[in-house]
Design a protein around this motif. Structure first.
Motif: not given
Ligand code: NAD
Length: 348
Positions: A13, A54, A88, A170, A173, A175
């Motif tokens: 995303i 970082y 998430d 699905r 993804d 990848r």
């Protein structure tokens, strides 16, 4: 005014939202935060995108020769808003650890709990709820597709009694090489309703919706089988007209145009030259649209990797009060190449 945007989490995303931000004339991409120095970072740098990481990861990037513009804190100091596209649950941690202490605004994704933000968001469903908010959550791919579909009928004045939807998800993804299933149908989740129905209610609170979901060994798209019961009659012709007029919904015809599977719909997006072969619109299968009295049935494909991209852009505009709902939706769709013949950008 252009809004200065930073992206944290440069995966499926995040990289798509990054490319979309770069196409908007009222937003400026400052940079993206990456943790891992890999080919995706290298591609980003080659496109002129500034990478931040970082403090303790700086030397890793240096070692493989991927140029970094600064640390996460440098980025946080330079932006008006962060779009968080981490996995998430990480978004909520970042909110507490990074964005709140820096006094920043942030947009989160659908993998976070609704409580992470002041409002959940889908542009067609509840743009106005997000105006001026500090924390907004763009709902997930499945929820976005269901919310757009339901909103299409609400925006055309139809009254909905209830929605029942069956989701074939699905498995992963394209990848995600370590994820399955590879030979199974997984109850995903096994509970009824699946979390998608309640999630739709975070943006359309009065809709009676129940969903069930399974996951299958494909990577291209989700498929939804949806049944909407109206208060009053609707004809098939009226339903088609609603969907033809509503932005971010496309109709694909199996009998006349030979769209017989999701693979062919994705092939269309590739042939059309869409970036990465993405399809940001709901892909409604026209032949599946069937009406029995006051009940509508249809199937729609959902390109999980890209469908939430336009909504992330609209969320920025709502947050900073840059545009009203329809001006924002039209501006986003124009910049992303999603405007097609017959779409009405003035539905109320
Ligand atoms: P992803 O795993 O493809 O990308 C997440 C990226 O964030 C990875 O590159 C990871 O290395 C990076 N990351 C992890 N922790 C980080 C941290 N602390 N700081 C910076 N980067 C960090 O995930 P995704 O599929 O893009 O999902 C992101 C969010 O979008 C999730 O909330 C997900 O539920 C939601 N979403 C995903 C899809 C989908 O189908 N992929 C669709 C809609 C919404």
């Amino acid at each position: 005014m252009t809004v200065k945007v930073g992206i944290v989490g440069y995966g499926t995303i995040g990289k798509r939202v990054t490319d979309a931000i770069m196409k908007m004339d009222d937003m400026t991409l400052i940079g993206v935060v990456k943790q891992t120095p890999d080919y995706e970072g290298e591609v980003a740098v080659s496109k002129g995108i500034k990478l931040y990481t970082y403090e303790d990861k700086l030397s890793k990037f240096e070692k493989v020769g991927i140029k970094v513009a600064g640390t996460v804190n440098d980025l946080l100091r330079s932006v008006d808003v962060i779009i968080d596209a981490t996995p998430d649950g990480v978004g909520a941690e970042n909110k507490a650890k990074l964005y709140e202490p820096a006094g920043l605004r942030a947009i989160f994704q659908g993998g976070e709990e609704a409580e992470v933000a002041e409002t959940s968001f889908n542009a067609l469903a509840n743009y106005d709820m997000a105006i001026g908010k500090r924390f907004i959550r763009v709902v997930s791919c499945n929820t976005t597709a269901l919310s757009r579909l339901i909103s299409a009928f609400l925006l055309h004045g139809y009254k909905i009694r209830r929605v029942r939807a069956y989701l074939v998800r699905r498995g992963a993804d394209p990848r995600e090489f370590k994820k399955g299933p590879i030979n199974d149908v997984v109850f995903n989740p096994a509970t009824v309703p699946s979390h998608h129905g309640p999630d739709v209610q975070t943006v359309l609170p009065t809709i009676d919706i129940v969903t069930m979901a399974v996951a299958v060994p494909t990577t291209m798209m989700h498929l939804h089988m949806v049944n909407i019961e109206f208060d009053g009659q609707i004809s098939r012709g009226e339903a088609i007209k609603v969907l033809e007029e509503t932005p971010r919904i496309l109709l694909f015809n199996a009998s006349s145009k030979k769209f017989e599977s999701l693979a062919q719909i994705i092939e269309w997006a590739r042939d059309m030259g869409r970036l990465r072969g993405d399809l940001m619109e709901n892909a409604v299968i026209e032949d599946s649209i069937t009406v029995f009295q006051n009940e509508l049935f249809l199937m729609q494909g959902v390109h999980q990797e890209s469908i939430v991209v336009p909504e992330n852009i609209d969320a920025v505009r709502a947050m900073f009060k840059l545009s009203d709902k329809w001006s924002s939706i039209k501006k986003t769709d124009t910049a992303l190449g999603l405007v097609s013949a017959g779409k009405n950008y003035n539905l109320t």
